[in-house]
Design a protein around this motif. Structure first.
Motif, PDB file in Angstrom:
ATOM      1  N   LEU A 209      25.198 103.837  44.187  1.00  0.00           N
ATOM      2  CA  LEU A 209      25.033 103.692  45.627  1.00  0.00           C
ATOM      3  C   LEU A 209      25.307 105.034  46.288  1.00  0.00           C
ATOM      4  CD1 LEU A 209      26.962 100.353  46.104  1.00  0.00           C
ATOM      5  CD2 LEU A 209      24.511 100.654  46.320  1.00  0.00           C
ATOM      6  N   ARG A 210      24.362 105.585  46.939  1.00  0.00           N
ATOM      7  CA  ARG A 210      24.591 106.833  47.668  1.00  0.00           C
ATOM      8  C   ARG A 210      23.476 107.024  48.694  1.00  0.00           C
ATOM      9  NH1 ARG A 210      24.736 111.112  42.922  1.00  0.00           N
ATOM     10  NH2 ARG A 210      26.530 109.805  42.467  1.00  0.00           N
TER      11      ARG A 210
ATOM     12  N   LEU B  73      27.125 102.142  33.226  1.00  0.00           N
ATOM     13  CA  LEU B  73      26.257 102.763  34.231  1.00  0.00           C
ATOM     14  C   LEU B  73      25.091 101.857  34.617  1.00  0.00           C
ATOM     15  CD1 LEU B  73      26.068 106.466  32.972  1.00  0.00           C
ATOM     16  CD2 LEU B  73      27.349 105.574  34.921  1.00  0.00           C
ATOM     17  N   PHE B  74      24.727 100.959  33.704  1.00  0.00           N
ATOM     18  CA  PHE B  74      23.563 100.100  33.937  1.00  0.00           C
ATOM     19  C   PHE B  74      23.669  99.382  35.281  1.00  0.00           C
ATOM     20  CE2 PHE B  74      21.673  95.802  33.546  1.00  0.00           C
ATOM     21  CZ  PHE B  74      20.342  96.184  33.474  1.00  0.00           C
ATOM     22  N   SER B  75      24.842  98.866  35.560  1.00  0.00           N
ATOM     23  CA  SER B  75      24.999  98.112  36.799  1.00  0.00           C
ATOM     24  C   SER B  75      26.408  98.313  37.339  1.00  0.00           C
ATOM     25  CB  SER B  75      24.744  96.643  36.496  1.00  0.00           C
ATOM     26  OG  SER B  75      23.935  96.096  37.472  1.00  0.00           O
ATOM     27  N   PHE B  76      26.759  99.575  37.501  1.00  0.00           N
ATOM     28  CA  PHE B  76      28.136  99.933  37.825  1.00  0.00           C
ATOM     29  C   PHE B  76      28.635  99.244  39.101  1.00  0.00           C
ATOM     30  CE2 PHE B  76      31.443 102.799  39.469  1.00  0.00           C
ATOM     31  CZ  PHE B  76      32.301 102.779  38.387  1.00  0.00           C
ATOM     32  N   SER B  77      27.857  99.334  40.180  1.00  0.00           N
ATOM     33  CA  SER B  77      28.362  98.800  41.453  1.00  0.00           C
ATOM     34  C   SER B  77      28.522  97.278  41.399  1.00  0.00           C
ATOM     35  CB  SER B  77      27.474  99.217  42.623  1.00  0.00           C
ATOM     36  OG  SER B  77      26.142  98.949  42.330  1.00  0.00           O
ATOM     37  N   LYS B  78      27.634  96.598  40.667  1.00  0.00           N
ATOM     38  CA  LYS B  78      27.763  95.133  40.554  1.00  0.00           C
ATOM     39  C   LYS B  78      29.007  94.785  39.726  1.00  0.00           C
ATOM     40  CE  LYS B  78      22.918  93.723  41.014  1.00  0.00           C
ATOM     41  NZ  LYS B  78      22.019  94.826  40.817  1.00  0.00           N
TER      42      LYS B  78
ATOM     43  N   ALA C 138      27.508  87.065  47.225  1.00  0.00           N
ATOM     44  CA  ALA C 138      26.547  88.100  47.619  1.00  0.00           C
ATOM     45  C   ALA C 138      25.295  88.048  46.746  1.00  0.00           C
ATOM     46  CB  ALA C 138      27.205  89.475  47.509  1.00  0.00           C
ATOM     47  N   GLY C 139      25.240  87.114  45.812  1.00  0.00           N
ATOM     48  CA  GLY C 139      24.047  86.959  44.984  1.00  0.00           C
ATOM     49  C   GLY C 139      24.127  87.703  43.654  1.00  0.00           C
ATOM     50  N   ILE C 140      25.344  88.054  43.224  1.00  0.00           N
ATOM     51  CA  ILE C 140      25.496  88.744  41.936  1.00  0.00           C
ATOM     52  C   ILE C 140      25.823  87.708  40.864  1.00  0.00           C
ATOM     53  CG2 ILE C 140      26.957  90.387  40.651  1.00  0.00           C
ATOM     54  CD1 ILE C 140      27.218  91.970  43.283  1.00  0.00           C
TER      55      ILE C 140
ATOM     56  N   LEU D  32      30.448  98.030  48.657  1.00  0.00           N
ATOM     57  CA  LEU D  32      30.257  96.893  47.747  1.00  0.00           C
ATOM     58  C   LEU D  32      29.277  95.886  48.338  1.00  0.00           C
ATOM     59  CD1 LEU D  32      33.893  96.199  46.480  1.00  0.00           C
ATOM     60  CD2 LEU D  32      32.021  97.274  45.234  1.00  0.00           C
TER      61      LEU D  32
ATOM     62  N   ALA E 142      26.028  96.299  46.896  1.00  0.00           N
ATOM     63  CA  ALA E 142      25.949  96.328  45.423  1.00  0.00           C
ATOM     64  C   ALA E 142      24.868  95.398  44.877  1.00  0.00           C
ATOM     65  CB  ALA E 142      27.302  95.962  44.827  1.00  0.00           C
ATOM     66  N   ALA E 143      24.717  94.219  45.517  1.00  0.00           N
ATOM     67  CA  ALA E 143      23.769  93.243  44.985  1.00  0.00           C
ATOM     68  C   ALA E 143      22.342  93.785  44.980  1.00  0.00           C
ATOM     69  CB  ALA E 143      23.842  91.958  45.798  1.00  0.00           C
ATOM     70  N   ARG E 144      22.068  94.771  45.850  1.00  0.00           N
ATOM     71  CA  ARG E 144      20.704  95.307  45.923  1.00  0.00           C
ATOM     72  C   ARG E 144      20.520  96.542  45.052  1.00  0.00           C
ATOM     73  NH1 ARG E 144      19.134  94.823  52.310  1.00  0.00           N
ATOM     74  NH2 ARG E 144      19.698  92.650  52.522  1.00  0.00           N
ATOM     75  N   ALA E 145      21.606  97.013  44.420  1.00  0.00           N
ATOM     76  CA  ALA E 145      21.520  98.249  43.627  1.00  0.00           C
ATOM     77  C   ALA E 145      20.626  98.032  42.410  1.00  0.00           C
ATOM     78  CB  ALA E 145      22.911  98.673  43.180  1.00  0.00           C
ATOM     79  N   ARG E 146      19.822  99.038  42.093  1.00  0.00           N
ATOM     80  CA  ARG E 146      18.919  98.922  40.941  1.00  0.00           C
ATOM     81  C   ARG E 146      19.615  99.479  39.696  1.00  0.00           C
ATOM     82  NH1 ARG E 146      13.400 101.233  43.324  1.00  0.00           N
ATOM     83  NH2 ARG E 146      12.546 100.381  41.414  1.00  0.00           N
ATOM     84  N   PRO E 147      19.182  99.023  38.499  1.00  0.00           N
ATOM     85  CA  PRO E 147      19.845  99.479  37.277  1.00  0.00           C
ATOM     86  C   PRO E 147      19.898 101.005  37.165  1.00  0.00           C
ATOM     87  CG  PRO E 147      18.307  97.723  36.782  1.00  0.00           C
ATOM     88  CD  PRO E 147      18.108  98.057  38.223  1.00  0.00           C
ATOM     89  N   PHE E 148      21.028 101.509  36.728  1.00  0.00           N
ATOM     90  CA  PHE E 148      21.288 102.939  36.543  1.00  0.00           C
ATOM     91  C   PHE E 148      21.193 103.750  37.829  1.00  0.00           C
ATOM     92  CE2 PHE E 148      19.862 101.629  32.249  1.00  0.00           C
ATOM     93  CZ  PHE E 148      21.016 101.934  31.559  1.00  0.00           C
ATOM     94  N   ARG E 149      21.211 103.062  38.974  1.00  0.00           N
ATOM     95  CA  ARG E 149      21.176 103.798  40.251  1.00  0.00           C
ATOM     96  C   ARG E 149      22.483 103.549  40.976  1.00  0.00           C
ATOM     97  NH1 ARG E 149      15.716 104.491  41.955  1.00  0.00           N
ATOM     98  NH2 ARG E 149      16.494 105.407  43.876  1.00  0.00           N
TER      99      ARG E 149
ATOM    100  N   TYR F  69      31.990  95.254  41.934  1.00  0.00           N
ATOM    101  CA  TYR F  69      32.126  94.155  42.914  1.00  0.00           C
ATOM    102  C   TYR F  69      32.665  92.898  42.225  1.00  0.00           C
ATOM    103  CZ  TYR F  69      31.058  91.872  47.392  1.00  0.00           C
ATOM    104  OH  TYR F  69      31.160  91.242  48.606  1.00  0.00           O
TER     105      TYR F  69
END
Lengths: 251, 278
Positions: A117-118, B153-158, B172-174, A105, A108-115, B161
């Motif tokens: 984390l892996r 899916l667009f911003s799943f990890s955000k 964290a800047g979200i 997590l 997460a803030a750096r994750a790009r849309p539809f991408r 979080y």
């Protein structure tokens, strides 16, 4: 190449006033430079957590300015900060996440849309888990960990995005003495070996005085800001030997 | 002819098959959102939104605008209102839901009675009815499911979080407000889609039970996201079968099946924990 004295955090004449005229922070100015390890000390209610909230943009000052990496606090500059909260826990007590998922997590803030984390993110998470000596916990659910282990997981989450600044808000509350000692040794290593700037708030005056490269002591206002050795000789510190809470100046 | 034979013969009817397909779509839709709704401690939002939808439908019938679209607009506005109040430090989350729940119910009753009932099957709207699943609604539900999956899916990890801890995500800047409003709007649209089968009074359970059940057994967030649709599908398919067998509204049988699965899962979990101790 950045200058070692470049301000990572800069607060100028910051005031935080709550309704009813209560001042949690009363004219604080503070500058934290790169690679510094600042121990921010003070009793409960001294305004330490409020100061952390200001640096993280969770709260705005009533007056004064807060700058992070030379600019106003902004989501992009916050991505350079790792944060370990006072209560290292999710909003839902039994959150179904593994240690690895929790640490990820932090990226997460750096994750790009539809991408998702892996790949590189997982490698980085594994690297941080190894650094904190908790790699064997990676598939455990976070609710099953001890207090000390949970604390390490949250530090790992704070570190996984390669932060330039790590802020820890009273991270040792509720930890037993051996876990606390181990935890402090870890922070010293992160500051010394990885060059991460650290701000650690605590009311564990004696341990933090031995650990940090600089001490700021506050209780609404800053009463001391300087070298830990000098703080150890300061009257506030010697008063604390016998009267830890009562001896603290009140705002 | 036995009850089971009757059900088997009904299964060949087009409207029953449509109800099952529609049920599968709403099960997937609501159970995907359910994990986030439960973990964000906003489980009552479905109730607030369903009653807001009732208000929207009544306004639609009364004014002569397409009721489904009127209800959709009203629910989206309601979901934004609930989120706005939720995010205000001055109003408790359950109070925010209560405000919109009572507003929706009161305006729904007002316009329903002013319109002298509009010739609408109120019982079907409140408790669900397999007869209400029309081909148009099936297409609408499929489109909403695709949209919801894309939005997640667009911003799943955000989103994960923000669900994990809003304060930590914000630090964290979200931009957590975006995800709060987004989730609430998606839940509102899911409510509109699910009303024909589950009914206004029981739709909220579909937004809670699958996620709550999956959280009991999942060892990771990924598992929770997979198990929730499994439990949701089981509740809806078995619930519709019972509804046909007993000739009662599907809303009640779906919810009771979901509760049965939750109870069974908790009992198994407790049993395993007890045997591990002894």
């Amino acid at each position: 190449m950045s200058d070692a004295t470049e301000p990572v955090v800069e607060l100028r004449d910051v005031v935080v006033e709550y309704p009813g005229g209560i001042r949690a922070v009363d004219g604080v100015s503070l500058r934290v430079s790169r690679k510094e390890f600042l121990g921010l000390l003070g009793p409960n209610g001294a305004g330490k957590s409020t100061l952390v909230s200001l640096i993280l943009g969770l709260q705005r000052p009533t007056r004064g300015t807060v700058r992070l990496f030379g600019e106003a606090v902004h989501p992009v500059s916050l991505r350079r900060v790792g944060y370990v909260p006072q209560r290292p826990q999710p909003a839902y007590p039994d959150f179904p996440a593994t240690v690895l998922e929790t640490v990820l997590l932090g990226r997460a803030a750096r994750a790009r849309p539809f991408r998702s984390l892996r790949g590189r993110d997982r490698e980085k998470a594994t690297e941080v888990l190894r650094l904190l000596d908790i790699e064997d916990l990676r598939n455990r659910r976070i609710g099953q960990l001890s207090g000390g282990q949970t604390q390490r997981v949250f530090v790992a989450k704070g570190l996984v995005a390669d932060p330039d600044l790590l802020i820890l808000d009273e991270p040792t509350s509720g930890m037993d003495a051996p876990s606390r000692r181990e935890f402090y040794a870890l922070l010293a290593r992160l500051n010394r070996d990885l060059g991460i700037t650290i701000i650690l708030t605590s009311h564990d005056v004696h341990s933090v005085t031995r650990l940090a490269s600089r001490i700021a002591f506050m209780s609404g206002r800053i009463f001391f800001d300087g070298d830990p050795a000098e703080f150890a000789r300061h009257p506030i510190h010697s008063d604390l030997e016998d009267f830890p809470e009562e001896a603290m100046p009140k705002p | 002819m036995s009850g089971v034979d009757q059900v088997l013969s009904l299964l060949s009817a087009a409207f029953v098959q449509r109800a099952f397909l529609m049920g599968i779509l709403i099960a997937l839709l609501s159970s995907l959102l359910s994990v986030f709704i439960v973990l964000k401690n906003v489980s009552l939002i479905g109730d607030g939104l369903a009653h807001t939808a009732f208000g929207g439908l009544s306004i639609g019938y009364y004014t002569g605008f397409v009721p489904l679209w009127t209800a959709a607009v009203v629910v989206v506005l309601g979901s934004m209102g609930i989120t706005k109040l939720n995010r205000s430090a001055k109003i408790a989350s359950d109070a925010a839901v209560a405000v919109f729940l009572t507003l929706g119910l009161a305006s729904g009753i007002l316009f329903y009675q002013l319109g002298r009932g509009f010739g609408v099957n109120l019982e079907g709207l409140l408790f669900g009815s397999i007869l209400l699943a029309t081909p148009d609604q099936f297409v609408f539900a499929a489109a909403v499911l695709v949209l919801t999956v894309a939005a997640l899916l667009f911003s799943f990890s955000k989103l994960v979080y923000t669900t994990f801890s809003e304060t930590q995500a914000q630090a964290a800047g979200i931009r957590t407000g975006f995800f709060d409003y987004g989730l609430s709007i998606l839940a509102g649209i899911a409510v509109i889609v699910s009303i024909p089968i589950a009914g206004i009074l029981l739709i909220a359970a579909l937004l809670v039970l699958p996620g709550l059940t999956s959280i009991q057994v999942a060892r990771s967030f990924r598992q929770a996201m997979v198990l929730s649709p499994v439990f949701g599908l089981a509740s809806v398919v078995v619930g519709i079968l019972f509804s046909l067998l007993l000739d009662v509204a599907p809303g009640a049988t779906i919810v009771l099946t979901g509760l049965g699965i939750l109870t069974f899962v908790i009992a198994i979990k407790k049993g395993i924990a007890w045997s591990a101790r002894t």
